[in-house]
Scaffold this motif. Structure first.
Motif, mmCIF file in Angstrom:
data_model
loop_
_atom_site.group_PDB
_atom_site.id
_atom_site.type_symbol
_atom_site.label_atom_id
_atom_site.label_comp_id
_atom_site.label_asym_id
_atom_site.label_seq_id
_atom_site.Cartn_x
_atom_site.Cartn_y
_atom_site.Cartn_z
ATOM 1 N N GLN A 1 0.829 -1.207 0.000
ATOM 2 C CA GLN A 1 0.000 0.000 0.000
ATOM 3 C C GLN A 1 0.859 1.250 0.000
ATOM 4 O OE1 GLN A 1 -3.710 0.646 0.396
ATOM 5 N NE2 GLN A 1 -3.454 -1.155 -0.867
ATOM 6 N N TYR B 1 -3.672 10.189 2.432
ATOM 7 C CA TYR B 1 -4.724 9.635 1.587
ATOM 8 C C TYR B 1 -4.786 8.110 1.595
ATOM 9 C CZ TYR B 1 -4.864 14.382 -0.146
ATOM 10 O OH TYR B 1 -4.963 15.735 -0.216
ATOM 11 N N VAL B 2 -3.677 7.455 1.945
ATOM 12 C CA VAL B 2 -3.664 5.991 1.858
ATOM 13 C C VAL B 2 -3.535 5.325 3.225
ATOM 14 C CG1 VAL B 2 -2.537 3.990 0.845
ATOM 15 C CG2 VAL B 2 -2.617 6.145 -0.435
ATOM 16 N N PRO C 1 -6.092 6.714 6.630
ATOM 17 C CA PRO C 1 -7.519 6.361 6.582
ATOM 18 C C PRO C 1 -7.751 4.862 6.830
ATOM 19 C CG PRO C 1 -6.941 7.743 4.713
ATOM 20 C CD PRO C 1 -5.658 7.391 5.403
ATOM 21 N N ASN C 2 -6.813 4.036 6.357
ATOM 22 C CA ASN C 2 -6.964 2.603 6.591
ATOM 23 C C ASN C 2 -6.566 2.213 8.003
ATOM 24 O OD1 ASN C 2 -7.951 1.312 4.181
ATOM 25 N ND2 ASN C 2 -6.144 2.170 3.215
ATOM 26 N N GLY D 1 1.176 3.941 -3.169
ATOM 27 C CA GLY D 1 1.043 5.383 -3.018
ATOM 28 C C GLY D 1 2.272 6.094 -3.564
#
Lengths: 230, 286, 240
Positions: free
Chosen positions: C138, C155-156, C159-160, C142
C-alpha cells in the motif's frame, strides 16, 4: 530554575523511600499480581464455561471493574472491606483492616478483571484439537485445563501478563489517595515535610521510569524468544 | 514445447462472482493510451546502467545493465529470489540502490536534485497484489492521484478515470469498493489507475501471480492491447505465452544478475546460458 | 451489618451551598467528560503524529517517537500529574511559573495537558501498530503514483490504519475517561472526587459510590454504543 536543586534531601531520605516505600510497592505488586492471575484465570474459565449464571456473573464482574476508574475502586474497597470482614466473622461492627491488606484485596480484585481478559484470550488461542485430544485420552475438564490448556495459554500470554504487571506496579502509586506509604507516598511525604517537591517528584519519576523501562525491555526480549520457539 | 499457454479471452468464461459477471464486459475496443508522444524509433526510455544493490551485507543485484527503447516491451523472468522484482522497483526508486544509475525518460533516478514524486507520476506501476486503496471507491482510486499529484480538475480526472474504466470493461463498477471486485477485476482497475496518469512507461511486477488461473486471461488481454498501442513496458512475469506474443526482448535473471538479455526469438529459440535453458524447460513443461 | 442506607440523601443540600448532593455529582460528571474530551483532542493529534514518526524511514524520527512513548508510558500517571502541577511551574522561568500557578482552573488545564500527553503515548502505539498492519504494498502503491510521503499517509495509510484501530482506540478513549479520576489528587472536581466529598460530608459512603459507579457504567455504555455506530458508519463495503 533548577539552580537550587537539593540532592541531599534525596540522599537523606533514601532509606525511608526504599526501605519502607519501595518494599511496600513491590510486595503489593507481587502479591496482587499472583493473586490477580489466579483469580483472573478462574474468572476466565468461568466466563468461558457456558454455565448460565456462572458466566454471566464472571462477565458482569469483569466488565464492571473495567468500566470503573481504579481510584473509585480503591475508595470502594477501603470502605467496603471492613463491612465484608464483619459479615464474614459475624461481627456486629465493621472490622478494622490494616492498610496493606486492604490495598492488597483491592488490587487483587481489580487487576483480576484485567488478567481475566488476558487469560481468556490465551485459553481461546489454544486450538480446539488440543481439548479434543485431551478428552480422547480420557481426561476430564479439570485435568484438561490444568494439564493441557492452561499451561499453553499461560505460556503464550506470559509477555502480556508481565506487561499488565508493570501496569499494576505503576497503578499501586494510586494508594496515595489513602495516604499509604508506598514509594510514591513516601516521596510525597518527604516532599511536603521538607518543602522539596521538585526534587522528590523528579526523583520518583526517574526511579519509576528506570524500573518500568528495564522491566518492559526484558519483557520484549522474552516476547521475541517465545515468538521464536512457537 | 506446449501449445499456446495464452488463456482464452474472458468472454464466455465461467463467472467467479455471479453478481458481478453480467456487468463485466471485458476489454473494450478503443485506445487505452493517450497523449503519448510519437515514438522516435530507437530512443531510450529506460537506461539501467550497472546498478548494484545490497540489503546490509547481502547483495541482491549485481551490476545489472539493460535498456528499454520507446515502445518496446521487455519481459523480465527468472526463478524466485532472482532479483527481478527488486530490479523493476529500482526503476521508479521504490527500492533504493547503492551503485550505478537508472535514467527514465532523461531523468536520473539516483540524483539528489530529481523530484521523485514527479518522476514516479510519469511511470505507471502495477503490483502483484493490485494495491488498490481499500477505503476508496473505484472512481476515487482512479482519480485521487490525478487530482493530488497532477493537480487535475476533479471533473477532468473523473472523466479520464471512468473512460479508462469503461475500456477495461468495468464501467458498471465505478461506485463500488475494491473489496467487492474479483482479483482479475481489481487488477484491471489497477492498470486503469496507472494509465490515468498518462505514464510514458508502464512497469508490471508479476501482475498475474496472485490471480486465480481463470482470471489471468482478462488481465493479460489488457496488457496485450497496451503493448499493441505502443506503450513502453517492462514486465516481470512467468507468463511465457505473453512474452511469446508481445515481448520484443526477454531478460533472464538469476541470483541478482542479468544472465541473458536477448530478443524474443533468440531467447525462446536458443537460449545461450544453461541456467536459462533449465528455467525454460521447467516453466514450459506443463 | 449495621450500615444505615439513606437513598434520599441525594436530594439533601450539600454543605457547599451550591445545590443538592445530586447536583454535586452531576457537576463532577460534567468535569469528567469535559476533561476527557479536551485531553482526547491532544492525545489523538499528538499520538497520531508520534505514531507516524515511528513508522517513517528516518532514524531520527523513529528515535524521537520511541523516546516519547517510552517516557510517557513508563512513569505512573499520578507522578506525571504531580510533575505537571507541582514541578513544572517551579522549573519554568519565574514570571511564567508564577503566571501558571495563578491561572484560574489550574487543575483542569493541568489535567487536560497531562492526560493528553500521557494518552498520546498510548494512541501512538495503536497508530503505529495500525500502519504496520497494512500490507507493505500500500505504501509502495502510493509512492509509485507520485504521492509525497505526506500524501501517502494522508490519503492511503492513515484512513486505513484508523479504521483498523478503531476498537483499541475506543478502549484508549475509555481509559482516558477513567484516568481523569487521578486528577482528583491535584484538586480537579471530577466525578470520583465529588463522590468522595459527598462521602466525607454526609457519611453515606455507599450511596455516593454507588451513584458514581452507575454514572461511570452509563458513560461507558454510551461510548461503546457510539463507537459501534462509528465503526458501522466508516466500514468499507466488501471488506472482511
Amino acid at each position: 530554575m533548577l539552580s537550587n536543586f537539593d540532592f541531599s534531601v534525596i540522599l537523606k531520605s533514601l532509606p525511608y523511600l526504599f526501605g519502607q516505600g519501595m518494599v511496600f510497592t513491590l510486595s503489593l505488586t507481587a502479591m496482587a499480581a499472583a493473586g490477580g492471575v489466579v483469580i483472573g484465570t478462574l474468572l476466565a474459565m468461568a466466563r468461558l464455561s457456558g454455565i448460565p449464571g456462572v458466566w454471566h456473573l464472571a462477565k458482569g464482574y469483569v466488565e464492571l471493574c473495567r468500566s470503573l476508574p481504579l481510584v473509585l475502586v480503591i475508595f470502594w474497597f477501603y470502605f467496603l472491606v471492613p463491612y465484608i470482614g464483619a459479615y464474614v466473622t459475624g461481627s456486629s461492627t465493621p472490622i478494622q483492616v490494616g492498610a496493606f491488606p486492604s490495598a492488597l484485596i483491592t488490587f487483587t480484585a481489580f487487576e483480576a478483571a484485567y488478567f481475566a481478559e488476558i487469560m481468556r484470550a490465551g485459553i481461546q488461542s489454544i486450538p480446539k484439537g488440543q481439548t479434543a485430544a485431551a478428552s480422547a485420552l480420557g481426561m476430564n475438564y479439570w485435568q484438561t485445563m490444568s494439564n493441557v490448556v492452561l499451561p499453553q495459554a499461560f505460556r503464550n500470554m506470559l509477555p502480556l501478563l508481565l506487561t499488565q504487571t508493570i501496569v499494576l506496579f505503576q497503578d499501586t502509586s494510586l494508594v496515595y489517595v489513602l495516604s499509604l506509604t508506598d514509594f510514591m507516598g513516601a516521596a510525597s511525604k518527604v516532599a511536603q515535610r521538607d518543602g522539596r517537591l521538585v526534587e522528590m517528584y523528579i526523583f520518583a519519576a526517574i526511579v519509576y521510569f528506570a524500573i518500568c523501562f528495564s522491566a518492559s525491555f526484558l519483557v520484549r526480549r522474552l516476547q521475541r524468544r517465545v515468538a521464536i520457539i512457537r | 514445447m506446449t501449445s499456446s499457454p495464452m488463456p482464452a479471452p474472458t468472454a464466455g468464461q465461467p463467472a467467479v462472482d455471479a453478481d458481478h459477471a453480467p456487468k463485466d464486459a471485458g476489454l473494450q475496443p478503443g485506445s487505452l493510451v493517450s497523449g503519448l508522444p510519437k515514438a522516435a524509433p530507437g530512443e531510450t526510455m529506460i537506461a539501467i546502467d550497472a546498478i548494484s544493490k545490497w540489503y546490509g551485507e547481502f547483495q541482491v543485484l549485481t551490476n545489472c545493465t539493460t535498456k528499454v527503447a520507446k515502445g518496446e516491451v521487455v519481459v523480465v523472468c527468472g526463478p524466485s529470489g532472482s532479483g527481478k522484482s527488486t530490479l523493476i522497483k529500482c526503476v521508479n526508486a521504490l527500492e533504493p540502490f547503492q551503485k550505478g544509475q537508472i535514467t527514465v525518460a532523461g531523468t536520473k533516478v539516483l540524483d539528489k536534485s530529481t523530484n521523485l514524486p514527479k518522476l514516479r507520476s510519469r511511470v505507471g506501476m502495477v503490483f502483484q497484489h493490485f494495491e488498490l486503496f481499500p477505503h476508496l471507491t473505484i472512481t476515487e482510486n482512479l482519480t485521487i492521484a490525478q487530482r493530488k499529484v497532477l493537480k487535475r480538475d476533479g471533473e477532468d480526472a473523473k472523466k479520464r478515470g471512468l473512460d479508462l474504466l469503461a475500456r477495461v470493461g468495468l464501467g458498471a463498477h465505478a461506485h463500488k469498493y475494491p473489496g467487492q471486485l474479483s482479483g482479475g477485476q481489481q487488477q484491471r482497475v489497477a492498470i486503469a489507475r496507472a494509465l490515468a496518469m498518462n505514464p510514458v512507461v508502464m512497469l508490471f511486477d508479476e501482475p498475474t501471480s496472485a490471480l486465480d488461473p481463470e482470471m489471468v486471461g482478462e488481465v493479460l488481454d489488457v496488457m496485450v492491447e497496451l503493448a499493441k498501442e505502443g506503450m513502453t513496458m517492462m514486465v516481470v512475469t512467468h507468463e511465457m505465452g505473453f512474452a511469446r506474443k508481445v515481448a520484443d526482448r526477454v531478460i533472464f535473471m538469476d541470483r541478482g544478475e542479468i544472465v541473458e538479455d536477448a530478443t524474443k526469438d533468440e531467447f525462446f529459440g536458443s537460449p545461450r546460458s544453461e541456467r536459462a535453458q533449465t528455467f525454460l524447460s521447467k516453466i514450459l513443461q506443463h | 451489618m449495621n450500615y444505615n442506607w439513606n437513598w434520599s440523601i441525594f436530594f439533601d443540600q450539600s454543605p457547599e451551598g451550591t445545590g443538592t448532593y445530586a447536583d454535586m455529582l452531576l457537576s463532577g460528571l460534567q468535569w469528567t467528560i469535559v476533561t476527557a474530551l479536551c485531553a482526547w483532542v491532544i492525545a489523538f493529534f499528538l499520538g497520531s503524529l508520534v505514531g507516524v514518526l515511528r513508522t517513517l524511514p528516518s532514524k531520527t524520527a523513529n528515535a524521537i517517537g520511541t523516546t516519547y512513548v517510552e517516557i510517557f508510558r513508563n512513569v505512573p500517571l499520578l507522578v506525571q500529574m504531580f510533575l505537571w502541577y507541582f514541578v513544572l511551574p517551579e522549573v519554568l522561568p519565574r514570571q511564567l511559573g508564577d503566571a501558571v500557578k495563578q491561572m484560574p482552573d489550574a487543575p483542569f488545564y493541568t489535567a487536560v495537558v497531562c492526560l493528553g500527553f500521557f494518552t498520546a503515548s498510548r494512541v501512538a502505539e495503536q497508530v503505529r501498530a495500525g500502519i504496520q498492519a497494512l500490507p507493505r504494498g500500500q505504501r509502495m502503491a502510493g509512492t509509485a503514483m507520485g504521492f509525497t510521503t505526506y500524501q501517502t499517509y494522508r490519503y492511503v495509510l492513515l484512513p486505513n490504519a484508523y479504521r483498523i484501530i478503531l476498537p483499541p482506540l475506543t478502549s484508549e478513549f475509555l481509559n482516558n475517561l477513567k484516568n481523569t479520576s487521578v486528577a482528583l489528587t491535584i484538586g480537579l472536581l471530577e466525578l470520583t472526587g465529588r463522590a468522595r466529598s459527598m462521602q466525607e460530608f454526609s457519611f453515606q459512603v455507599f450511596e455516593a459510590f454507588t451513584a458514581a459507579t452507575i454514572l461511570y457504567v452509563l458513560i461507558n455504555l454510551v461510548v461503546v454504543v457510539a463507537a459501534t455506530f462509528l465503526e458501522r458508519a466508516v466500514a468499507i463495503p466488501g471488506q472482511r
